[in-house]
Scaffold this motif. Structure first.
Motif, PDB file in Angstrom:
ATOM      1  N   PRO A 189      64.804 -73.708  64.260  1.00 49.80           N
ATOM      2  CA  PRO A 189      65.462 -72.549  64.872  1.00 49.80           C
ATOM      3  C   PRO A 189      64.628 -71.292  64.651  1.00 49.80           C
ATOM      4  O   PRO A 189      64.018 -71.110  63.598  1.00 49.80           O
ATOM      5  CB  PRO A 189      66.805 -72.461  64.157  1.00 49.80           C
ATOM      6  N   VAL A 190      64.576 -70.468  65.665  1.00 53.40           N
ATOM      7  CA  VAL A 190      63.888 -69.191  65.557  1.00 53.40           C
ATOM      8  C   VAL A 190      64.922 -68.186  65.084  1.00 53.40           C
ATOM      9  O   VAL A 190      65.973 -68.033  65.711  1.00 53.40           O
ATOM     10  CB  VAL A 190      63.287 -68.765  66.914  1.00 53.40           C
ATOM     11  N   PRO A 191      64.665 -67.513  63.966  1.00 53.79           N
ATOM     12  CA  PRO A 191      65.673 -66.558  63.478  1.00 53.79           C
ATOM     13  C   PRO A 191      65.859 -65.418  64.475  1.00 53.79           C
ATOM     14  O   PRO A 191      64.910 -64.959  65.100  1.00 53.79           O
ATOM     15  CB  PRO A 191      65.088 -66.049  62.156  1.00 53.79           C
ATOM     16  N   SER A 192      67.120 -65.022  64.621  1.00 53.47           N
ATOM     17  CA  SER A 192      67.384 -63.879  65.501  1.00 53.47           C
ATOM     18  C   SER A 192      66.834 -62.631  64.851  1.00 53.47           C
ATOM     19  O   SER A 192      66.515 -62.596  63.663  1.00 53.47           O
ATOM     20  CB  SER A 192      68.885 -63.738  65.751  1.00 53.47           C
ATOM     21  N   GLN A 193      66.730 -61.570  65.620  1.00 54.81           N
ATOM     22  CA  GLN A 193      66.189 -60.327  65.061  1.00 54.81           C
ATOM     23  C   GLN A 193      67.057 -59.848  63.899  1.00 54.81           C
ATOM     24  O   GLN A 193      66.555 -59.373  62.898  1.00 54.81           O
ATOM     25  CB  GLN A 193      66.132 -59.258  66.143  1.00 54.81           C
ATOM     26  N   ARG A 194      68.355 -59.967  64.029  1.00 56.29           N
ATOM     27  CA  ARG A 194      69.247 -59.520  62.960  1.00 56.29           C
ATOM     28  C   ARG A 194      69.003 -60.341  61.701  1.00 56.29           C
ATOM     29  O   ARG A 194      68.936 -59.808  60.600  1.00 56.29           O
ATOM     30  CB  ARG A 194      70.699 -59.620  63.412  1.00 56.29           C
ATOM     31  N   GLU A 195      68.863 -61.665  61.833  1.00 56.10           N
ATOM     32  CA  GLU A 195      68.608 -62.509  60.674  1.00 56.10           C
ATOM     33  C   GLU A 195      67.244 -62.229  60.080  1.00 56.10           C
ATOM     34  O   GLU A 195      67.027 -62.403  58.897  1.00 56.10           O
ATOM     35  CB  GLU A 195      68.675 -63.988  61.068  1.00 56.10           C
ATOM     36  N   ALA A 196      66.308 -61.783  60.895  1.00 55.23           N
ATOM     37  CA  ALA A 196      64.957 -61.515  60.428  1.00 55.23           C
ATOM     38  C   ALA A 196      64.847 -60.139  59.770  1.00 55.23           C
ATOM     39  O   ALA A 196      63.779 -59.716  59.381  1.00 55.23           O
ATOM     40  CB  ALA A 196      63.959 -61.632  61.577  1.00 55.23           C
ATOM     41  N   GLY A 197      65.986 -59.421  59.683  1.00 59.10           N
ATOM     42  CA  GLY A 197      65.954 -58.125  58.993  1.00 59.10           C
ATOM     43  C   GLY A 197      65.915 -56.934  59.926  1.00 59.10           C
ATOM     44  O   GLY A 197      65.779 -55.810  59.478  1.00 59.10           O
ATOM     45  N   ALA A 198      66.046 -57.155  61.216  1.00 59.40           N
ATOM     46  CA  ALA A 198      66.047 -56.013  62.157  1.00 59.40           C
ATOM     47  C   ALA A 198      67.386 -55.339  62.130  1.00 59.40           C
ATOM     48  O   ALA A 198      68.412 -55.926  61.783  1.00 59.40           O
ATOM     49  CB  ALA A 198      65.721 -56.499  63.564  1.00 59.40           C
TER      50      ALA A 198
END
Length: 128
Positions: free
Chosen positions: A118-127
């Motif tokens: 899975p590609v982390p969403s921007q929110r999960e990636a800290g955005a």
């Protein structure tokens, strides 16, 4: 050295095989087997270094000729036969045996390594 398999090293013997995911597939770590080959070469050199050197020089000569003549040339077939003869003599033909449950562990490790991630969403990636 532990003999208990882990996700990365599903094959623990007779030669350890580790599996690492790469962006385009997997990399099989065959270091243990290759170390056995190098040690067999070293032993052969200690026993009869000139003969081993002659064999290796013959393979190198055949390889140069094979590259020049093409993949279906007589030199290519001679080179392949000479290499196989060395492998037969040094490391039981060059095959890496995998036994019993280790076969299934290797299959599982290969499947896990190539499974879509899975590609982390921007929110999960800290955005924000």
């Amino acid at each position: 050295m532990s003999t208990t398999p882990d996700d990365r090293t599903p094959v623990t013997g007779p030669f350890r095989i580790s599996v690492d995911a790469t962006p385009s597939g997997v990399a099989l770590d065959m270091t243990h087997y290759l170390s056995t080959l190098v040690l067999a070469l070293a032993e052969a050199a200690a026993e009869d270094g000139q003969s081993l050197l002659d064999d290796l020089q013959n393979v190198a000569d055949l390889d140069r000729s094979a590259r020049h003549q093409g993949s279906d040339s007589h030199a290519t077939h001679e080179r392949d036969e000479a290499v196989q003869d060395l492998l037969d003599e040094l490391v039981d033909g060059g095959t890496v045996p995998v036994y019993g449950g280790q076969v299934l562990r290797l299959v599982g490790a290969l499947r896990r390594a190539v499974a879509p991630r899975p590609v982390p969403s921007q929110r999960e990636a800290g955005a924000a």
